[in-house]
Design an enzyme around this catalytic site. Sequence first.
Site, PDB file in Angstrom:
ATOM      1  N   ALA A 143     -54.922 -19.661  37.909  1.00  0.00           N
ATOM      2  CA  ALA A 143     -53.612 -20.278  37.714  1.00  0.00           C
ATOM      3  C   ALA A 143     -53.733 -21.794  37.610  1.00  0.00           C
ATOM      4  CB  ALA A 143     -52.688 -19.898  38.869  1.00  0.00           C
ATOM      5  N   LYS A 194     -62.876  -6.441  41.446  1.00  0.00           N
ATOM      6  CA  LYS A 194     -63.649  -7.689  41.340  1.00  0.00           C
ATOM      7  C   LYS A 194     -63.354  -8.620  42.508  1.00  0.00           C
ATOM      8  CE  LYS A 194     -59.963 -10.198  39.992  1.00  0.00           C
ATOM      9  NZ  LYS A 194     -59.473 -11.491  40.484  1.00  0.00           N
ATOM     10  N   ASN A 259     -60.309 -15.387  46.912  1.00  0.00           N
ATOM     11  CA  ASN A 259     -61.212 -14.366  47.442  1.00  0.00           C
ATOM     12  C   ASN A 259     -62.605 -14.943  47.670  1.00  0.00           C
ATOM     13  OD1 ASN A 259     -59.617 -11.661  47.311  1.00  0.00           O
ATOM     14  ND2 ASN A 259     -59.173 -12.671  45.372  1.00  0.00           N
ATOM     15  N   VAL A 282     -52.004 -14.776  49.811  1.00  0.00           N
ATOM     16  CA  VAL A 282     -52.504 -13.409  49.931  1.00  0.00           C
ATOM     17  C   VAL A 282     -53.935 -13.336  49.409  1.00  0.00           C
ATOM     18  CG1 VAL A 282     -52.203 -11.026  49.171  1.00  0.00           C
ATOM     19  CG2 VAL A 282     -50.201 -12.432  49.702  1.00  0.00           C
ATOM     20  N   GLU A 284     -56.094 -10.659  48.223  1.00  0.00           N
ATOM     21  CA  GLU A 284     -56.036  -9.244  47.855  1.00  0.00           C
ATOM     22  C   GLU A 284     -57.349  -8.519  48.125  1.00  0.00           C
ATOM     23  OE1 GLU A 284     -53.538  -7.509  47.174  1.00  0.00           O
ATOM     24  OE2 GLU A 284     -52.024  -8.599  46.026  1.00  0.00           O
TER      25      GLU A 284
END
Length: 338
Positions: A143, A194, A259, A282, A284
């Site tokens: 983003a 991923k 992540n 978050v 994920e």
Amino acid sequence: MTKQKIAVLGPGSWGTALAQVLNDNGHEVRLWGNVVEQIEEINTSHTNQRYFKDITLDSKIKAYTNLEEAINNVDSILFVVPTKVTRLVAKQVANLLKHKVVIMHASKGLEPGTHERLSTILEEEISEQYRSDIVVVSGPSHAEEAIVRDITLITAASKDIGAAKYVQKLFSNHYFRLYTNTDVVGVETAGALKNIIAVGAGALHGLGYGDNAKAAIITRGLAEITRLGVQLGADPLTFSGLSGVGDLIVTGTSVHSRNWRAGDALGRGEKLEDIEKNMGMVIEGISTTKVAYEIAQNLNVYMPITEAIYKSIYEGANIKDSILDMMSNEFRSENEWH
């Protein structure tokens, strides 16, 4: 393409970036969220400081806390909410829809408990009377780069190629380009899994390992993602495309990836609860690790990296020991797909 009315549900970093892409293409964009202060900020200051400190959004992008107003008379709805609330928001949308729309989602995850992909959740909760076949928007995309109009190529996947082509035209411009695919299972599975490998790649960095180890975890990670995906019905070729290896590279090698950053912190010895609190977004890959591990156990699919990350996060195993244990696994051929 004629001007479309689009509701973007979820004003997080990716939802905001996609809203800007759509606005750049001349569409009417309505951002929906449930944090009043954030929505007021977008409407009055035209900023979203929680995610983008130095970005000013176009004043034509309007934000709403009222879901009914946000989706009223729109042509399409884009879900960009966290996996854990996708079903809840879909139920709310289903209760409010009065006409047929194109339903898209750009989130990456698997639902805890049910193990379902997000398109399946949307199909279950929103009547076919009020929607198209679901279109998945996924691929290698930070983003932070899309919001500054850096070149970005991703995938629009749907069982209905017509719906996928509609979304392709909706988003594509001089800096943002979509390719179509009909393998929804593969695109969603790759996008979700991923994140697990990105946690592992970040952990290797936090532990001080070099590029050799990082290349190894990405390539062997792709192998186990493909193994599970094929078992679930995906086309193996999908995993060599944008939503597969492309997304794995961008997520598994960059500090932009939450992540990867979470894995890096785990490798440096930080506690998971502190990581999640400090990041404020978050992650994920944490919940997806548990879901993927459970699916792999149920289907008897060999996923050693996922298992190592699972044991570190959910069973308290030392992350370095879990990684080193993989080095003593049974010898295998590189091309084994089971």
